[in-house]
Scaffold this active site. Sequence first.
Site, PDB file in Angstrom:
ATOM      1  N   ASP A 100      16.359   3.299  -3.027  1.00 16.45           N
ATOM      2  CA  ASP A 100      17.441   3.532  -2.074  1.00 16.45           C
ATOM      3  C   ASP A 100      18.182   2.278  -1.644  1.00 16.45           C
ATOM      4  OD1 ASP A 100      15.597   2.173  -0.541  1.00 16.45           O
ATOM      5  OD2 ASP A 100      14.960   3.934   0.598  1.00 16.45           O
ATOM      6  N   GLU A 122      11.919   7.750  -8.035  1.00 14.38           N
ATOM      7  CA  GLU A 122      11.724   8.054  -6.605  1.00 14.38           C
ATOM      8  C   GLU A 122      12.962   8.770  -6.053  1.00 14.38           C
ATOM      9  OE1 GLU A 122      11.605   5.240  -3.184  1.00 14.38           O
ATOM     10  OE2 GLU A 122       9.449   5.542  -3.246  1.00 14.38           O
ATOM     11  N   GLU A 136      19.939   3.454   3.766  1.00 16.57           N
ATOM     12  CA  GLU A 136      19.233   3.953   2.582  1.00 16.57           C
ATOM     13  C   GLU A 136      19.421   5.452   2.349  1.00 16.57           C
ATOM     14  OE1 GLU A 136      18.000   1.884   4.834  1.00 16.57           O
ATOM     15  OE2 GLU A 136      17.324   0.103   3.749  1.00 16.57           O
ATOM     16  N   HIS A 216      10.097  -4.287   9.586  1.00 17.18           N
ATOM     17  CA  HIS A 216      11.315  -4.915   9.060  1.00 17.18           C
ATOM     18  C   HIS A 216      12.515  -3.978   9.069  1.00 17.18           C
ATOM     19  CE1 HIS A 216      10.398  -2.390   5.679  1.00 17.18           C
ATOM     20  NE2 HIS A 216      11.502  -2.738   5.070  1.00 17.18           N
ATOM     21  N   ARG A 218      15.827  -2.076   9.876  1.00 14.34           N
ATOM     22  CA  ARG A 218      17.021  -2.429  10.661  1.00 14.34           C
ATOM     23  C   ARG A 218      17.083  -1.647  11.968  1.00 14.34           C
ATOM     24  NH1 ARG A 218      19.137  -2.051   5.589  1.00 14.34           N
ATOM     25  NH2 ARG A 218      20.027  -3.950   4.721  1.00 14.34           N
ATOM     26  N   HIS A 248       7.883 -10.304   8.049  1.00 10.26           N
ATOM     27  CA  HIS A 248       9.035 -10.209   7.144  1.00 10.26           C
ATOM     28  C   HIS A 248       9.976 -11.384   7.402  1.00 10.26           C
ATOM     29  CE1 HIS A 248      12.585  -8.466   5.167  1.00 10.26           C
ATOM     30  NE2 HIS A 248      11.736  -7.664   4.535  1.00 10.26           N
TER      31      HIS A 248
END
Length: 377
Positions: A100, A122, A136, A216, A218, A248
């Site tokens: 993604d 996936e 994503e 991590h 957003r 991260h």
Amino acid sequence: MPDPRSTVLVVFGTRPEAIKLFPVVRALAQMPGLRVRTCVTAQHRGLLDQVLGIAGLTPDVDLDLMEPGQSLDRLTARLLTGLGEVMDAERPARVIIQGDTATAMAGALAAYYRRLPVAHVEAGLRSGDIHHPWPEEVNRRIIAPIADLHFAPTATAAAALARENVTAGVHVTGNTVIDALHWTQGRIAGEPALAAGLDDVAARFAGRRVILVTTHRRENFGDGMSSIARAIARIADRPDVAVLFPVHPNPAVGPVMDAILGDRPNVARMAPLDYPHFVRALEMCHLALTDSGGVQEEAPALARPVLVMRETTERPEGVAAGTARLIGADEDRIVSEVFTLLDDTGAYAAMARAHNPYGDGHAAARIAGVIADAVGR
Ligand code: UDP
């Protein structure tokens, strides 16, 4: 001059894509008559290189497109142009993308502009909310109508595609992350030095229950990150726990943790771990506290409960099976969910069941078989 009709181009750029595609690259390489080319965009340079190293993968083309602080617009434009040029030069029969990311979305689009067929590894993960995970969810929805082969990790993912009228070319294969996990466990068993960098911390934390933390997303940047940091501080006030926290590299994470957590003997913050070390960290831990996608898939395979610091997930299988719980990023909620698992043995036992809703470790061979057939036709 190799026959371009048998060339497949595998495109990826981030750590999770590399982890989930190296088993596919290895399986494709076993297919007679296929010529496998790999192109990395290096959307995440350091984290990608860690995986390439352990997987023994040397990309044929490296676009090296990472640029600190670049906007999604600029990144996407550079990916589209760069990947288009690679496709023009390589002239593959098929392009293979995973997941993604901006790399996957731009790879699909560049292939489409050249009328090249696209296989999506996936496929079919959907949260139903275009803002979580952002961007994503929309990347995946852009890829779906372009791809002609959709490797859905689970029946749930295939059903999500069917709801969008994508039914042709859908194969339920399992998630290749389980292939990567098994392969890496095998490597560590044969060569413990591959994960020996955690020996010191394992000795230091002996006798305490280890909580593995990664964050991590957003969506958690800003207030969410401070709230997560304060929760970790309260959890680490308990003398019976220790926190193992590979941080991260995104600048939205480390400085917040430094400011709120400071130095604590039972919190080991460290640079991102390479995959063998991370697999060992998963094996060492009592439970995982994360907002990562991949960790939601790996932890149940190792019978580790996973508390997911997100409001929605495009991986509902673990939640449905009771081994993952969506808890968001509220400080009090995180603390209370972790304490419940630490103090209520029944609650812990109910979540700590090994199961593999995400695959049996043979997804890559299935995917390679389908791709070889498609290219041979
Ligand atoms: N991972 C790793 N080292 C770390 C943290 C995570 O190798 O320090 C692996 C983890 O096992 C999983 C993948 O990275 O397979 C997940 O990547 P990330 O959380 O960055 O992305 P997401 O899965 O959320 O897209």
